[in-house]
Design a protein around this motif. Sequence first.
Motif, PDB file in Angstrom:
ATOM      1  N   PHE A   1      33.239 -26.220   7.986  1.00 42.13           N
ATOM      2  CA  PHE A   1      33.796 -25.130   7.183  1.00 42.13           C
ATOM      3  C   PHE A   1      33.308 -23.803   7.741  1.00 42.13           C
ATOM      4  O   PHE A   1      32.102 -23.599   7.916  1.00 42.13           O
ATOM      5  CB  PHE A   1      33.316 -25.278   5.732  1.00 42.13           C
ATOM      6  N   VAL A   2      34.247 -22.895   8.039  1.00 45.81           N
ATOM      7  CA  VAL A   2      33.875 -21.574   8.561  1.00 45.81           C
ATOM      8  C   VAL A   2      34.462 -20.491   7.665  1.00 45.81           C
ATOM      9  O   VAL A   2      35.642 -20.535   7.302  1.00 45.81           O
ATOM     10  CB  VAL A   2      34.374 -21.381  10.019  1.00 45.81           C
ATOM     11  N   ILE A   3      33.607 -19.551   7.324  1.00 42.88           N
ATOM     12  CA  ILE A   3      34.042 -18.412   6.507  1.00 42.88           C
ATOM     13  C   ILE A   3      33.217 -17.202   6.943  1.00 42.88           C
ATOM     14  O   ILE A   3      32.069 -17.366   7.392  1.00 42.88           O
ATOM     15  CB  ILE A   3      33.835 -18.717   5.003  1.00 42.88           C
ATOM     16  N   CYS A   4      33.796 -16.011   6.846  1.00 43.28           N
ATOM     17  CA  CYS A   4      33.058 -14.809   7.226  1.00 43.28           C
ATOM     18  C   CYS A   4      32.013 -14.523   6.141  1.00 43.28           C
ATOM     19  O   CYS A   4      32.339 -14.019   5.064  1.00 43.28           O
ATOM     20  CB  CYS A   4      34.028 -13.643   7.398  1.00 43.28           C
ATOM     21  N   ALA A   5      30.771 -14.867   6.438  1.00 48.99           N
ATOM     22  CA  ALA A   5      29.707 -14.782   5.434  1.00 48.99           C
ATOM     23  C   ALA A   5      29.464 -13.345   4.974  1.00 48.99           C
ATOM     24  O   ALA A   5      29.151 -13.104   3.816  1.00 48.99           O
ATOM     25  CB  ALA A   5      28.424 -15.395   5.985  1.00 48.99           C
TER      26      ALA A   5
ATOM     27  N   PRO B   1      27.671 -23.024  13.242  1.00 46.38           N
ATOM     28  CA  PRO B   1      26.697 -23.798  12.462  1.00 46.38           C
ATOM     29  C   PRO B   1      27.137 -23.866  11.010  1.00 46.38           C
ATOM     30  O   PRO B   1      27.824 -22.960  10.512  1.00 46.38           O
ATOM     31  CB  PRO B   1      25.427 -22.948  12.575  1.00 46.38           C
TER      32      PRO B   1
ATOM     33  N   ILE C   1      34.821 -12.604  11.551  1.00 48.04           N
ATOM     34  CA  ILE C   1      33.423 -12.594  11.990  1.00 48.04           C
ATOM     35  C   ILE C   1      33.324 -11.797  13.298  1.00 48.04           C
ATOM     36  O   ILE C   1      32.462 -10.941  13.477  1.00 48.04           O
ATOM     37  CB  ILE C   1      32.884 -14.037  12.196  1.00 48.04           C
TER      38      ILE C   1
ATOM     39  N   SER D   1      24.269 -15.067  13.419  1.00 49.21           N
ATOM     40  CA  SER D   1      24.522 -16.006  12.326  1.00 49.21           C
ATOM     41  C   SER D   1      23.406 -15.928  11.272  1.00 49.21           C
ATOM     42  O   SER D   1      23.666 -15.979  10.063  1.00 49.21           O
ATOM     43  CB  SER D   1      24.633 -17.419  12.898  1.00 49.21           C
TER      44      SER D   1
ATOM     45  N   LEU E   1      26.975 -23.451   7.089  1.00 50.49           N
ATOM     46  CA  LEU E   1      26.319 -22.481   6.208  1.00 50.49           C
ATOM     47  C   LEU E   1      25.216 -23.226   5.473  1.00 50.49           C
ATOM     48  O   LEU E   1      25.458 -24.311   4.922  1.00 50.49           O
ATOM     49  CB  LEU E   1      27.338 -21.904   5.219  1.00 50.49           C
TER      50      LEU E   1
ATOM     51  N   GLU F   1      24.061 -12.925   9.131  1.00 47.65           N
ATOM     52  CA  GLU F   1      25.235 -13.116   8.269  1.00 47.65           C
ATOM     53  C   GLU F   1      24.926 -14.073   7.119  1.00 47.65           C
ATOM     54  O   GLU F   1      25.261 -13.808   5.957  1.00 47.65           O
ATOM     55  CB  GLU F   1      26.407 -13.647   9.114  1.00 47.65           C
ATOM     56  N   GLN F   2      24.284 -15.187   7.449  1.00 45.22           N
ATOM     57  CA  GLN F   2      23.988 -16.182   6.404  1.00 45.22           C
ATOM     58  C   GLN F   2      22.989 -15.619   5.396  1.00 45.22           C
ATOM     59  O   GLN F   2      23.072 -15.885   4.199  1.00 45.22           O
ATOM     60  CB  GLN F   2      23.459 -17.465   7.045  1.00 45.22           C
TER      61      GLN F   2
HETATM   62  N1  LIG Z   1      30.080 -22.078   9.126  1.00 44.41           N
HETATM   63  C1  LIG Z   1      30.170 -20.735   9.085  1.00 44.41           C
HETATM   64  O1  LIG Z   1      31.026 -20.151   8.449  1.00 44.41           O
HETATM   65  N2  LIG Z   1      29.250 -20.067   9.805  1.00 44.41           N
HETATM   66  C2  LIG Z   1      29.169 -18.706   9.858  1.00 44.41           C
HETATM   67  N3  LIG Z   1      29.930 -17.760   9.160  1.00 44.41           N
HETATM   68  C3  LIG Z   1      29.409 -16.550   9.476  1.00 44.41           C
HETATM   69  O2  LIG Z   1      29.814 -15.467   9.042  1.00 44.41           O
HETATM   70  N4  LIG Z   1      28.382 -16.698  10.342  1.00 44.41           N
HETATM   71  C4  LIG Z   1      28.187 -18.022  10.597  1.00 44.41           C
HETATM   72  O3  LIG Z   1      27.351 -18.558  11.297  1.00 44.41           O
END
Ligand SMILES: NC(=O)N[C@H]1NC(=O)NC1=O
Length: 174
Positions: free
Chosen positions: A119-123, A68, A157, A84, A70, A87-88
């Motif tokens: 865009f995906v990143i380890c939140a 999904p 993640i 998620s 952010l 994390e978010q």
């Molecule tokens: N788009 C995105 O990075 N989503 C996520 N990242 C994360 O760490 N959890 C997510 O759902």
Amino acid sequence: MDINVVNALTYEDFVKLFGNVIEKCPLISAAIWSHRPFKDLADIEAHITEFIHSLPDSGKEGILRCHPDLAGRDLQSGTLTRESQEEQSQAGMTTLDTAEGLQMYRLNSEYKEHFGFPFVICARLNNKADIVRQLSERLKNDRAAERERAIEEVKKICSLRLRNIVLSDIQTKL
Ligand SMILES: NC(=O)N[C@H]1NC(=O)NC1=O
């Protein structure tokens, strides 16, 4: 948690427990179950990594598309997965003001239009400012490099989600 407990899980319980370590991709847990017995947590992680790396580019992009945005629509409508959502929330995505929310929406849209995946990143490992900065910077990558970069984030993640499961009381999750 003892690795023997994991190795003794039925296929159904294994997928129930580990099915979302890669967001909305239970197929990956289903696939690596065949590699039991696992030596340890690192061994589970290695099999997941091997599976992901064996996929064609379209498969890797498919994994990215399962994530999904952010601060996106799923967050607004309360339909994020539990992982998620946590994390978010930890990265401050649930408490953006109007201007910050709009900025995330614009950058996410621009990124998705440019690359064709979100865009995906380890939140958990980034705060609000890091996320905005990286979104802008990574937009400059070429598609192949960015695909690999994003997959590295998926692996981070996954690693934290695995740790979370293993450190918690396994019985409460089944
Ligand atoms: N788009 C995105 O990075 N989503 C996520 N990242 C994360 O760490 N959890 C997510 O759902």
